[in-house]
Design an enzyme around this catalytic site. Structure first.
Site, short mmCIF file in Angstrom:
data_model
loop_
_atom_site.label_atom_id
_atom_site.label_comp_id
_atom_site.label_asym_id
_atom_site.label_seq_id
_atom_site.Cartn_x
_atom_site.Cartn_y
_atom_site.Cartn_z
N CYS A 151 0.86 -1.19 0.00
CA CYS A 151 0.00 0.00 0.00
C CYS A 151 0.90 1.24 0.00
O CYS A 151 1.66 1.43 0.95
CB CYS A 151 -0.89 -0.01 1.24
N GLY A 152 0.79 2.03 -1.06
CA GLY A 152 1.69 3.18 -1.21
C GLY A 152 1.38 4.31 -0.24
O GLY A 152 2.25 4.77 0.51
N ASN A 241 1.09 -5.37 -5.92
CA ASN A 241 -0.36 -5.64 -6.00
C ASN A 241 -0.81 -5.34 -7.43
O ASN A 241 -0.20 -4.56 -8.13
CB ASN A 241 -1.13 -4.82 -4.96
N HIS A 243 -2.71 -4.05 -10.82
CA HIS A 243 -3.38 -2.83 -11.29
C HIS A 243 -3.75 -2.98 -12.77
O HIS A 243 -2.95 -3.47 -13.56
CB HIS A 243 -2.47 -1.62 -11.10
N ASN A 280 -6.95 -3.78 -8.68
CA ASN A 280 -7.22 -2.35 -8.52
C ASN A 280 -7.35 -1.79 -9.94
O ASN A 280 -6.65 -2.25 -10.85
CB ASN A 280 -6.03 -1.68 -7.82
N GLU A 298 -10.45 0.60 -5.85
CA GLU A 298 -9.45 -0.28 -5.26
C GLU A 298 -10.01 -1.68 -4.98
O GLU A 298 -11.16 -1.82 -4.51
CB GLU A 298 -8.93 0.30 -3.94
N ARG A 299 -9.18 -2.65 -5.20
CA ARG A 299 -9.48 -4.03 -4.77
C ARG A 299 -9.65 -4.01 -3.25
O ARG A 299 -8.81 -3.45 -2.56
CB ARG A 299 -8.31 -4.93 -5.14
N CYS A 307 -4.60 6.45 -4.29
CA CYS A 307 -3.99 5.11 -4.27
C CYS A 307 -2.54 5.28 -4.71
O CYS A 307 -2.29 5.65 -5.88
CB CYS A 307 -4.75 4.19 -5.23
N THR A 309 0.09 2.99 -4.86
CA THR A 309 0.57 1.99 -5.83
C THR A 309 -0.12 2.21 -7.17
O THR A 309 0.48 2.00 -8.23
CB THR A 309 0.26 0.56 -5.33
N GLY A 310 -1.38 2.68 -7.10
CA GLY A 310 -2.12 2.94 -8.34
C GLY A 310 -1.53 4.09 -9.13
O GLY A 310 -1.47 4.06 -10.37
N1 LIG Z 1 -6.50 -2.02 -2.06
C1 LIG Z 1 -5.13 -2.31 -2.47
C2 LIG Z 1 -4.16 -2.07 -1.31
C3 LIG Z 1 -4.06 -0.62 -0.94
C4 LIG Z 1 -3.46 0.16 -2.06
C5 LIG Z 1 -3.63 1.67 -1.99
N2 LIG Z 1 -4.43 2.18 -0.92
C6 LIG Z 1 -2.29 2.37 -2.08
O1 LIG Z 1 -2.17 3.47 -1.55
O2 LIG Z 1 -1.39 1.79 -2.73
C7 LIG Z 1 -5.02 -3.77 -2.94
O3 LIG Z 1 -5.84 -4.60 -2.50
O4 LIG Z 1 -4.09 -4.05 -3.70
#
Ligand SMILES: N[C@H](CCC[C@H](N)C(=O)O)C(=O)O
Length: 364
Positions: A151-152, A241, A243, A280, A298-299, A307, A309-310
């Protein structure tokens, strides 16, 4: 007046409070002293023996009959936490440094994340002991109880949380963190922003993972995906994760992300059968080769305000599709993130804020 009585060592600071003085002792290399508290009749004297045990000969304090709110619940298990957010993507942070077992179960995390019946958050993040020589380990449960690899926004909050726990303000400000996405290195900057080495993006289709056929080397780049009767062009990237990044539909106009009904289309991407671990999904509008706008479903958490990582996956996808350069500002509903996919080391770097919202305790 104080006199030296044995060779053991202590240091002393005197803190007077409203009702009585407290002698705060920590043991370092000073001679042990017998004290008569300077300003409090309750402390007749305090003897610290060389065995480091303390016997107070203070007059017994009259304990107040009224217990504080927190004491009131001493019988049940309490969870102490700190609420943080990164651009409105918010998390319950738990100090778990004393155990490698998470203090909260996924089922409890769902309840804690509930915005009506719980604390309210997009996830619960644990600061655990390091593994294989890292300073710490980070684990996260999404608000649906699932456990993502990374989670970023969360790791920026994690870094600020650690700095507070370890009282590192102004000292060491970068940490090595073991995560499900491998080694992640957040560094707190002078201005309080957190810069994170998010590692290398994973593009190999099977490793994202996606069942979509690779169409650019091993990667899925601007590939067609039918979702609920509409064909989208998607690029798939993992930051640990999964995307699925889209800039629009096949043959369609450029996306106007604010016009999208994420609650309607998001779940159909998240649960699409080409994403065996779900995904995601980032919906992106290009302002310029260095300025993007993104909304995310988000997943395991739904539509969030940001997000991390997004945003990283978005810049990687934009470069692969030839829409942007390697250094971009990504505008999210909660605010901007600075992202760089550095050519020399192939790592993605993310810089953004992380703020404390409140401190609390909750019965589990
Ligand atoms: N829901 C995401 C994890 C949190 C990612 C997001 N909140 C971020 O800031 O990277 C997943 O299941 O891969």
């Amino acid at each position: 007046m104080a006199e030296t009585i044995t060779a053991a060592t202590i240091s002393l600071s005197l803190k007077s409070s409203t009702r009585h003085s407290q002698l705060l002792l920590s043991f370092t290399s000073f001679p042990v002293l017998r004290f008569n508290s300077l300003n409090n009749p309750n402390f007749r004297s305090l003897v610290v023996s060389s065995s480091m045990s303390i016997e107070s000969t203070a007059a017994p304090q009259k304990t107040s009959s009224k217990t504080s709110f927190l004491d009131h619940r001493e019988g049940s298990r309490f969870l102490h936490f700190v609420k943080y957010h990164g651009l409105g993507n918010d998390f319950i942070l738990v100090d778990n440094r004393d155990s490698s077992e998470a203090k909260v179960t996924p089922e409890q995390a769902v309840k804690l994340c509930d915005r009506n019946f719980g604390i309210g958050a997009d996830g619960v993040i644990f600061a655990l002991p390091g593994i294989n020589g890292t300073d710490y380990t980070m684990r996260i449960f999404n608000s649906d109880g699932s456990e993502p690899e990374m989670c970023g926004n969360g790791v920026r909050c994690f870094a600020r949380f650690i700095a507070e726990l370890e009282n590192l303000h102004g000292k060491k400000q970068s940490f090595t963190v073991h995560t499900g996405a491998g080694l992640i290195v957040p560094e707190i900057q002078e201005d309080g922003q957190v810069k994170v080495d998010m590692g290398e993006p994973v593009l190999k289709a099977a490793d994202v993972p996606t069942k979509l056929a690779a169409n650019k080397h091993d990667a899925v780049v601007k590939s067609e995906l039918a979702v609920d009767g509409v064909t989208w062009n998607v690029t798939c990237v993992s930051m640990g994760n999964p995307h699925c990044v889209t800039f629009g539909t096949k043959g369609g106009e450029d996306l106007q992300v604010d016009a999208l009904n994420l609650a309607q289309i998001g779940p159909n991407f998240e649960h699409h059968d080409v994403f065996p671990a779900r995904t995601n999904t980032e919906f992106v509008q290009v302002y310029s080769p260095s300025h993007l706008k993104m909304r995310v479903w988000e997943r395991g958490a739904g539509a969030t305000l940001a997000c991390g990582t997004g945003a990283c996956a978005t810049v990687v996808a934009a470069v692969l599709e030839g829409r942007a350069g390697r250094k971009c500002t990504v505008d999210l509903p909660g605010g901007p993130l600075e992202i760089e996919w550095r050519e020399e080391d192939n790592h993605v770097y993310m810089t953004g804020p992380a703020e404390v919202v409140f401190y609390g305790s909750v019965p589990l």
